[in-house]
Motif scaffolding. Structure first.
Motif, PDB file in Angstrom:
ATOM      1  N   GLU A 160      24.419  21.467  53.143  1.00 46.61           N
ATOM      2  CA  GLU A 160      25.806  21.378  52.688  1.00 46.61           C
ATOM      3  C   GLU A 160      26.309  22.768  52.300  1.00 46.61           C
ATOM      4  OE1 GLU A 160      26.197  18.377  49.633  1.00 46.61           O
ATOM      5  OE2 GLU A 160      24.584  17.200  50.544  1.00 46.61           O
ATOM      6  N   ASP A 161      26.642  23.549  53.303  1.00 53.96           N
ATOM      7  CA  ASP A 161      27.156  24.878  53.012  1.00 53.96           C
ATOM      8  C   ASP A 161      28.379  25.158  53.889  1.00 53.96           C
ATOM      9  OD1 ASP A 161      25.913  25.091  55.439  1.00 53.96           O
ATOM     10  OD2 ASP A 161      24.391  26.539  54.802  1.00 53.96           O
ATOM     11  N   ALA A 162      29.091  26.195  53.565  1.00 54.24           N
ATOM     12  CA  ALA A 162      30.346  26.517  54.257  1.00 54.24           C
ATOM     13  C   ALA A 162      30.050  27.232  55.567  1.00 54.24           C
ATOM     14  CB  ALA A 162      31.246  27.352  53.362  1.00 54.24           C
ATOM     15  N   THR A 163      29.597  26.480  56.558  1.00 53.80           N
ATOM     16  CA  THR A 163      29.272  27.029  57.867  1.00 53.80           C
ATOM     17  C   THR A 163      29.928  26.185  58.947  1.00 53.80           C
ATOM     18  OG1 THR A 163      27.290  25.664  58.098  1.00 53.80           O
ATOM     19  CG2 THR A 163      27.027  27.816  57.024  1.00 53.80           C
ATOM     20  N   PRO A 164      30.132  26.753  60.140  1.00 56.49           N
ATOM     21  CA  PRO A 164      30.665  25.947  61.245  1.00 56.49           C
ATOM     22  C   PRO A 164      29.788  24.732  61.552  1.00 56.49           C
ATOM     23  CG  PRO A 164      30.815  28.269  61.775  1.00 56.49           C
ATOM     24  CD  PRO A 164      30.003  28.177  60.514  1.00 56.49           C
ATOM     25  N   TRP A 222      47.778  29.165  62.668  1.00 56.35           N
ATOM     26  CA  TRP A 222      47.716  28.782  61.260  1.00 56.35           C
ATOM     27  C   TRP A 222      46.797  29.732  60.496  1.00 56.35           C
ATOM     28  CZ3 TRP A 222      47.476  22.862  60.002  1.00 56.35           C
ATOM     29  CH2 TRP A 222      48.470  22.176  60.721  1.00 56.35           C
ATOM     30  N   ALA A 223      47.133  29.942  59.245  1.00 55.31           N
ATOM     31  CA  ALA A 223      46.214  30.579  58.318  1.00 55.31           C
ATOM     32  C   ALA A 223      45.378  29.481  57.662  1.00 55.31           C
ATOM     33  CB  ALA A 223      46.979  31.369  57.257  1.00 55.31           C
ATOM     34  N   GLU A 224      44.262  29.873  57.084  1.00 55.74           N
ATOM     35  CA  GLU A 224      43.440  28.854  56.431  1.00 55.74           C
ATOM     36  C   GLU A 224      44.209  28.157  55.316  1.00 55.74           C
ATOM     37  OE1 GLU A 224      39.045  28.226  54.346  1.00 55.74           O
ATOM     38  OE2 GLU A 224      39.626  30.205  55.109  1.00 55.74           O
ATOM     39  N   ALA A 225      45.076  28.883  54.637  1.00 54.72           N
ATOM     40  CA  ALA A 225      45.884  28.279  53.576  1.00 54.72           C
ATOM     41  C   ALA A 225      46.795  27.181  54.141  1.00 54.72           C
ATOM     42  CB  ALA A 225      46.709  29.344  52.869  1.00 54.72           C
ATOM     43  N   GLU A 264      33.914  22.332  51.687  1.00 58.16           N
ATOM     44  CA  GLU A 264      33.897  21.461  52.867  1.00 58.16           C
ATOM     45  C   GLU A 264      35.084  21.734  53.776  1.00 58.16           C
ATOM     46  OE1 GLU A 264      31.510  17.579  51.054  1.00 58.16           O
ATOM     47  OE2 GLU A 264      33.685  17.748  50.831  1.00 58.16           O
ATOM     48  N   ILE A 265      36.261  21.889  53.186  1.00 63.63           N
ATOM     49  CA  ILE A 265      37.439  22.192  53.998  1.00 63.63           C
ATOM     50  C   ILE A 265      37.271  23.541  54.691  1.00 63.63           C
ATOM     51  CG2 ILE A 265      39.917  22.700  53.911  1.00 63.63           C
ATOM     52  CD1 ILE A 265      40.204  20.601  51.742  1.00 63.63           C
ATOM     53  N   HIS A 266      36.684  24.492  53.993  1.00 64.41           N
ATOM     54  CA  HIS A 266      36.440  25.805  54.606  1.00 64.41           C
ATOM     55  C   HIS A 266      35.474  25.664  55.775  1.00 64.41           C
ATOM     56  CE1 HIS A 266      36.055  30.097  55.041  1.00 64.41           C
ATOM     57  NE2 HIS A 266      34.762  30.072  54.758  1.00 64.41           N
ATOM     58  N   ALA A 267      34.437  24.831  55.625  1.00 63.08           N
ATOM     59  CA  ALA A 267      33.472  24.617  56.710  1.00 63.08           C
ATOM     60  C   ALA A 267      34.156  23.993  57.924  1.00 63.08           C
ATOM     61  CB  ALA A 267      32.328  23.726  56.225  1.00 63.08           C
ATOM     62  N   VAL A 268      35.032  23.010  57.684  1.00 63.44           N
ATOM     63  CA  VAL A 268      35.765  22.388  58.787  1.00 63.44           C
ATOM     64  C   VAL A 268      36.651  23.425  59.468  1.00 63.44           C
ATOM     65  CG1 VAL A 268      37.527  20.687  59.384  1.00 63.44           C
ATOM     66  CG2 VAL A 268      35.693  20.067  57.799  1.00 63.44           C
ATOM     67  N   TRP A 269      37.314  24.248  58.684  1.00 69.81           N
ATOM     68  CA  TRP A 269      38.174  25.300  59.222  1.00 69.81           C
ATOM     69  C   TRP A 269      37.374  26.257  60.112  1.00 69.81           C
ATOM     70  CZ3 TRP A 269      42.856  26.790  60.311  1.00 69.81           C
ATOM     71  CH2 TRP A 269      43.157  28.137  60.468  1.00 69.81           C
TER      72      TRP A 269
END
Length: 296
Positions: free
Chosen positions: A195-199, A241-244, A277-282
């Motif tokens: 569970e980490d912020a990775t693709p 899109w930007a991540e924001a 999690e949202i960052h990982a999805v991004w």
């Protein structure tokens, strides 16, 4: 008078064809709905501690979005009752009267979630197991543990019924009547996921979250149904899109241009994911190949 006889013959012929077609549809779909799948009910680690149950609650609410169908209390709700299509109620998942809690042991409940099969090995209807088959053993166990912790809700529904149009749609379209037919029953799910912020974790969240069910296997979007478009999530669609912007879309349901996102997209549930999690999805969506809208 001759033309009246001919008209009557034509009408009778059409009626015979319709009855014959309906009979074929009924026989095929009945056989599929009553098929027994020889899929073992494997044990998964079911937590009883607060951290494990909290993980299960998070998967149910934010990732699997189970409350969209089963209700906020997971006591189930009537989805639709249209004679020609059918009658469907999302099951009561609690241990209350009318609930599934006492009908399934832990292994068969995990199998139901990931394989859309009841305790007898027959297909469940309209279950999102095409996505949930990707759940790791740890996460499937966490969901089971959370469901076991629910307070009982006493709620019963009439039995599910599938009408002629619903049956025909299941043969001619992607109408998700029998999801067990789309599950890879021989796949070996991972024991756990990092569970980490990775693709890689973003891909897992996208798969378990059912994003491909609407946006397509390549996430290029298209149409979910008449008048219901699905956005292109590849870099060709949201590359500007930007991540924001992506975070705002999930948390507020607003596109970069300020237009609202249709509630058909369960953004309120997806927005419950953590920032990581949202960052990982991004990161995952930025890594997939760019495709034109609807390209397969």
């Amino acid at each position: 008078m001759i033309w009246l006889k001919r008209l009557a013959y034509v009408a009778i012929g059409i009626l015979v064809l319709l009855v014959g077609a309906l009979t074929v549809v009924w026989v095929i779909t009945s056989a599929r709905m009553n098929q027994t799948y020889l899929v073992p009910a494997r044990a998964v680690p079911v937590p009883a501690d607060s951290a494990g149950i909290a993980r299960g609650r998070h998967i149910v609410a934010a990732i699997g979005k189970c409350t969209e169908c089963h209700g906020e209390d997971l006591g189930g709700k009537q989805m639709f009752d249209v004679f020609v299509i059918g009658r469907l109620a999302a099951s009561n998942l609690t241990p209350g009267q009318g609930g599934l809690g006492n009908r399934y042991d832990d292994p068969t409940l995990a199998r139901a979630i990931r394989h859309a099969l009841n305790p007898e090995g027959k297909p469940l209807l309209f279950m999102l197991s095409e996505a949930y088959q990707h759940l790791s053993d740890d996460d499937a166990g966490a969901v089971v543990g959370y469901l076991r912790s629910l307070p009982p809700v006493d709620r019963r529904f009439p039995s599910t019924r599938v009408g002629p149009i619903g049956r025909a749609l299941s043969l001619l379209t992607d109408f998700p009547l029998i999801p067990a037919r789309k599950v890879d029953h021989e796949r070996e799910p991972p024991g756990s996921v990092e569970e980490d912020a990775t693709p890689a974790y973003g891909k897992y969240l996208v798969e378990v979250g059912g994003c491909t069910g609407c946006h397509g296997p390549n996430l290029s979007g298209g149409s979910v149904g008449p008048g219901t478009p699905a956005s292109n999530l590849t870099p060709a669609g949201i590359g500007s899109w930007a991540e924001a912007d992506f975070v705002r879309a999930l948390r507020e349901g607003i596109r970069p241009g300020g237009t609202p996102i249709d509630s058909v997209m369960p953004w309120k549930r997806a927005g419950l994911m953590t920032d990581s999690e949202i960052h990982a999805v991004w990161l995952y969506l930025r890594s997939v190949p760019a495709r034109k809208l609807g390209e397969r």
